[in-house]
Motif scaffolding. Structure first.
Motif, PDB file in Angstrom:
ATOM      1  N   LEU A  59      50.382  52.084 139.690  1.00 46.61           N
ATOM      2  CA  LEU A  59      49.622  51.159 138.848  1.00 46.61           C
ATOM      3  C   LEU A  59      49.947  51.399 137.382  1.00 46.61           C
ATOM      4  O   LEU A  59      50.108  50.452 136.600  1.00 46.61           O
ATOM      5  CB  LEU A  59      48.125  51.325 139.107  1.00 46.61           C
ATOM      6  N   SER A  88      40.252  51.858 138.538  1.00 45.53           N
ATOM      7  CA  SER A  88      40.676  51.241 139.800  1.00 45.53           C
ATOM      8  C   SER A  88      40.544  52.198 140.975  1.00 45.53           C
ATOM      9  O   SER A  88      40.531  51.769 142.136  1.00 45.53           O
ATOM     10  CB  SER A  88      42.120  50.736 139.686  1.00 45.53           C
ATOM     11  N   PHE A  96      45.097  48.605 148.537  1.00 44.11           N
ATOM     12  CA  PHE A  96      45.122  48.086 147.172  1.00 44.11           C
ATOM     13  C   PHE A  96      46.293  47.116 147.038  1.00 44.11           C
ATOM     14  O   PHE A  96      47.448  47.503 147.251  1.00 44.11           O
ATOM     15  CB  PHE A  96      45.272  49.218 146.151  1.00 44.11           C
ATOM     16  N   LEU A  98      48.225  44.493 144.420  1.00 47.46           N
ATOM     17  CA  LEU A  98      48.396  44.254 142.987  1.00 47.46           C
ATOM     18  C   LEU A  98      49.165  42.962 142.754  1.00 47.46           C
ATOM     19  O   LEU A  98      50.211  42.734 143.362  1.00 47.46           O
ATOM     20  CB  LEU A  98      49.160  45.415 142.341  1.00 47.46           C
ATOM     21  N   VAL A 150      43.844  43.723 140.583  1.00 49.83           N
ATOM     22  CA  VAL A 150      43.893  44.634 141.724  1.00 49.83           C
ATOM     23  C   VAL A 150      42.797  44.246 142.706  1.00 49.83           C
ATOM     24  O   VAL A 150      41.618  44.156 142.335  1.00 49.83           O
ATOM     25  CB  VAL A 150      43.698  46.102 141.283  1.00 49.83           C
TER      26      VAL A 150
END
Length: 358
Positions: A59, A88, A96, A98, A150
């Protein structure tokens, strides 16, 4: 020898401003010179990405918090990007996804940097010079913006996260209506929670999702953001990265402690990497502690074991921050967290956080 680095924009940065490499702190105006872009390069650059992420480091890379490119500059200063990465709470037990995009308008840099009059007047005193102007200067500024969203789907294990990812594969790539139906099906089947967070620099300020569980709306926000740049790029752009160059290329003095600064940079880069890795582990321990009903504890591991591991990772992150601060404050004594901990009185152990087994 110090070399050019690329760092996120911070308030106070401007063409010719001096910067302290270790902290990223802006200092006095040190370099004069006209700035311009490359001839016949007036177009913009845009990129777009949708993928699953597994670590905080991934990230951070999407946020352009690149510890290698920045040489560790400003990695331990206050930052909206790092706050977003930290909030996050990336960890291996959850899924997760993105979605990200960047727009870069033509880059402008100083063509022929020369010391300002006030800086040249004290260039023969390197120590005084560095205390006023630092050791780098803002040589160029990149304008444009970035958008990141996210989507987190909490699962009970990395295996379950993988299963959900496989079910969504092929649909979340487009964040289509089909993805919403599959997401709802996954929630019913796995009884999981969904959370969405959005971060953007530049673009319109009124980006709002009506339904945070609908992944197609994340794509809709991205479209609004990109369309704003297409309609009026200059009105929606912000300075979001700068290049820092050594003051010595503008005929400034070579820093008296250049080798020590390089050593401190290396330490800060490693500290930033260690911090990201331990954040992932701490986030996982925190998730298990907050959701014990989702997990089966196998002896000798208990909930208390997990809580102790969480505290251990917290201590590790604190030691890493202290080692980084020491490297910034006194580059000549910069050392890695394991050595920093051993030198304390009394000596401290690093690392202290250990993932429970099983």
């Amino acid at each position: 020898m110090l070399t050019q680095v690329t760092v996120p924009y911070s308030p106070g940065y401007d063409y010719g401003k001096g910067v302290d490499l270790a902290t990223g702190s802006p200092m006095g105006h040190v370099v004069d010179g006209a700035f311009s872009g490359v001839d016949d390069a007036m177009g913009s650059i845009s990129s777009f990405d949708i993928r699953r992420i597994h670590t905080t480091a991934e990230l951070e890379k999407s946020l352009s918090i690149n510890v290698e490119a920045s040489g560790g500059c400003g990695c331990f200063s206050a930052s909206g990007r790092f706050d977003f990465a930290q909030s996050s709470k990336i960890q291996s037990s959850s899924l997760f996804l993105l979605i990200s995009a960047k727009v870069t308008l033509p880059f402008h840099g100083i063509d022929e940097p020369k010391l300002s009059g006030s800086a040249a007047a004290i260039s023969s005193n390197p120590e005084l010079f560095q205390s006023r102007y630092g050791n780098m200067f803002v040589n160029g500024v990149g304008r444009g913006g970035m958008f990141l969203a996210v989507l987190q789907m909490d699962t009970a294990s990395s295996e379950e996260a993988q299963a959900v990812s496989m079910e969504l594969s092929g649909s979340y790539g487009l964040f289509s209506a089909d993805a919403k139906m599959k997401m709802e099906s996954m929630q019913r089947h796995f009884h999981e929670d969904v959370r969405t967070t959005v971060y953007h620099e530049g673009g319109p300020i009124n980006l709002i999702m009506g339904d945070v569980t609908d992944p197609s709306q994340m794509y809709g926000l991205l479209q609004q953001w990109l369309n704003a740049f297409q309609t009026d790029p200059n009105a929606n752009a912000v300075p979001y990265f700068v290049t820092l160059a050594p003051i010595s290329i503008a005929d400034g003095p070579i820093p008296p402690n250049a080798a020590q600064v390089r050593q401190a940079q290396d330490v800060l880069v490693e500290c930033a990497k260690e911090r990201s890795s331990r954040l992932d582990q701490m986030n996982l321990m925190d998730f298990i502690t907050l959701n014990p009903g989702k997990f089966t504890f196998t002896a000798p591991t208990t909930l208390q074991t997990v809580q102790e591991a969480f505290r251990g990772f917290q201590v590790d992150i604190d030691i890493i921050a202290q080692a980084a601060a020491a490297a910034i404050n006194d580059p000549k004594t910069a050392c890695l967290p394991v050595d920093f901990a051993a030198k304390q009185t009394p000596a401290r152990r690093f690392p202290q956080g250990l993932t429970p087994d099983p």
